[in-house]
Design an enzyme around this catalytic site. Structure first.
Site, PDB file in Angstrom:
ATOM      1  N   LYS A 140       5.792  10.827   0.585  1.00 35.83           N
ATOM      2  CA  LYS A 140       4.622  11.007  -0.293  1.00 35.83           C
ATOM      3  C   LYS A 140       3.534  11.744   0.487  1.00 35.83           C
ATOM      4  O   LYS A 140       3.677  12.935   0.712  1.00 35.83           O
ATOM      5  CB  LYS A 140       4.203   9.657  -0.852  1.00 35.83           C
ATOM      6  CG  LYS A 140       5.276   9.200  -1.857  1.00 35.83           C
ATOM      7  CD  LYS A 140       5.109   7.840  -2.426  1.00 35.83           C
ATOM      8  CE  LYS A 140       6.254   7.620  -3.427  1.00 35.83           C
ATOM      9  NZ  LYS A 140       6.518   6.225  -3.708  1.00 35.83           N
ATOM     10  N   HIS A 188       1.706   4.277  -1.087  1.00 38.08           N
ATOM     11  CA  HIS A 188       0.631   5.178  -1.530  1.00 38.08           C
ATOM     12  C   HIS A 188      -0.639   5.038  -0.700  1.00 38.08           C
ATOM     13  O   HIS A 188      -1.638   5.686  -1.000  1.00 38.08           O
ATOM     14  CB  HIS A 188       0.329   4.940  -3.010  1.00 38.08           C
ATOM     15  CG  HIS A 188       1.493   5.233  -3.892  1.00 38.08           C
ATOM     16  ND1 HIS A 188       1.813   6.504  -4.324  1.00 38.08           N
ATOM     17  CD2 HIS A 188       2.462   4.430  -4.388  1.00 38.08           C
ATOM     18  CE1 HIS A 188       2.906   6.468  -5.043  1.00 38.08           C
ATOM     19  NE2 HIS A 188       3.327   5.205  -5.112  1.00 38.08           N
ATOM     20  N   SER A 232       1.342   1.790  -7.653  1.00 36.69           N
ATOM     21  CA  SER A 232       1.776   3.175  -7.849  1.00 36.69           C
ATOM     22  C   SER A 232       1.410   3.735  -9.217  1.00 36.69           C
ATOM     23  O   SER A 232       1.323   4.945  -9.372  1.00 36.69           O
ATOM     24  CB  SER A 232       3.284   3.283  -7.623  1.00 36.69           C
ATOM     25  OG  SER A 232       3.987   2.386  -8.453  1.00 36.69           O
TER      26      SER A 232
END
Ligand code: PLP
Length: 391
Positions: free
Chosen positions: A239, A208, A180
């Protein structure tokens, strides 16, 4: 005041002198590329809304329709009476999308990670983690009774050697897939193979990678690995998907086990059902509108090309996380502040989020950026780093 209050005050003061104090900035606008903070319009280069979906009309509409049909709250935890048809639907959709037998919906990625090690490991067992794993995976190891060790960043061989020296009990290998704060990628295939050889379990936190790599299906999909058997995948939905929540995907048996023994699944209120419906809609969008991902890829290529032309010291990363190494925490902060003065919101990442001496700017790219906004950022960065004014 009491002595312990004095200690707290001293710790806060120390953070300040080390330039590590964190500030919350209040956004006066929805999440997006153009935001306003304290009355100032800024170009945002620090959100995880990589596909620009957090404010997508179809998702806004889906959430509104979901509230009309299902109300606001789920009213209970999943095992009491909070598990509703939209949750079932989202789990089936997510499992199918990543090619797993089953998936389990969690309220956040933090809670998904927290559930897994403690559910599967006991006193004689071992959990091994990459040194740069996300805090949620570190915390997850701490709530087990298992032994916990960290291996050097990306070093699967070291993980394997350590695992083999542990002769009894189960072994769990846990790693971020896309890191990250660095944007680099774990040796996923090797770790999956090792988990199989050890008759253990590999936990891949794809916070991610999901929505970004493998056509949106995640880092495992890009490698042709399906969650199941010795592999569990965690994907987060706040996200790239722009919504909220997370899921664990794997084979049916492990998912059923988590329903029984995953404490952060059991002892918390289920997500609002309208959010579960919006999550399904976001997965639909990944399939139906590939242009978001294409624009993100184009922006990434454009950014790296511009940065290279201006000789910026980028880390190797092909993900939307593009860190610019600075080193000193004060310098990183000064750069971030100078960028802010010029209208760019870029996060300075400092210890304890990253190791001492590796403070950096974490530039996050989105499908919603325009090419000229990316060029402006690079020009200002080059100026700030080159003319000696800041560094
Ligand atoms: C953000 C993040 C999480 C936590 O996910 P939330 O849904 O925000 O709680 C877990 N792991 C990694 C690697 C992350 O970056």
């Amino acid at each position: 005041m009491s002595a312990w209050r004095d200690q707290l005050r001293a710790e806060l003061a120390r953070r300040q002198t080390e330039e590590l104090t964190r500030q919350r900035r209040t956004l006066e606008t929805p999440q997006g590329v153009r935001v306003r903070i304290a009355g100032r319009e800024l170009l945002n280069f620090c959100s995880n809304d990589y596909l620009g979906l957090a404010n997508h009309p179809a998702l806004r509409q889906s959430l509104q329709a979901g509230v009309d049909a299902w109300g606001v709250g789920s009213g209970a935890s999943h095992l009491v009476c909070g598990h509703q048809a939209p949750h079932e639907q989202a789990e089936a959709r997510l499992a199918q999308f990543v090619g797993a037998e089953a998936a389990l919906l969690f309220s956040t990625g933090y809670m998904a990670n927290l559930a897994i090690p403690a559910a599967f490991l006991g006193r004689d067992d071992l959990i091994l983690e990459d040194r740069l794993n996300h805090a949620s995976l570190i915390d997850a190891a701490m709530v087990t009774r298992a032994s916990f060790a960290r291996y050097p960043h990306l070093n699967a061989r070291s993980a394997s050697e350590h695992a083999r020296s542990h002769d009894e009990g189960r072994v769990l290998l846990a790693t971020d897939t896309v890191f990250s704060m660095d944007g680099d990628i774990a040796p996923v295939a090797t770790l999956a193979q090792q988990a199989a050889e050890l008759d253990g379990l590999a936990l891949f936190d794809d916070a991610h990678g999901f929505g970004v790599l493998g056509g949106g299906r995640g880092t495992l999909a890009e490698l042709g690995i399906k969650p199941g058997g010795f592999v569990l995948m965690v994907g987060t939905l706040g996200k790239a998907l722009g919504v909220c929540g997370a899921f664990v995907a794997g084979d049916r048996e492990l998912i059923d086990y988590l329903v029984q023994f995953g404490r952060s699944y059991i002892y918390t209120t289920a997500l609002p059902p309208a959010l579960a419906l919006t999550i399904c809609r976001a997965v639909d969008l990944l399939e139906q509108e590939p242009d978001h991902l294409q624009r993100l890829q184009a922006n990434l290529a454009h950014f790296r090309q511009c940065a290279e032309a201006h000789r910026l010291n980028l880390l190797a990363s092909r993900t939307p996380i593009q860190p610019l190494m600075v080193g000193n925490a004060g310098k990183a902060l000064a750069l971030s502040q100078a960028l802010l003065d010029r209208g760019f919101l870029v996060g300075a990442i400092r210890p304890p989020t990253v190791p001492l001496g590796t403070a950096r700017l974490r530039i996050a790219l989105s499908a919603a950026h325009q090419p000229d906004q990316i060029e402006q950022l690079v020009v200002h960065l080059a100026e700030l780093m080159g003319d000696g004014a800041v560094c």
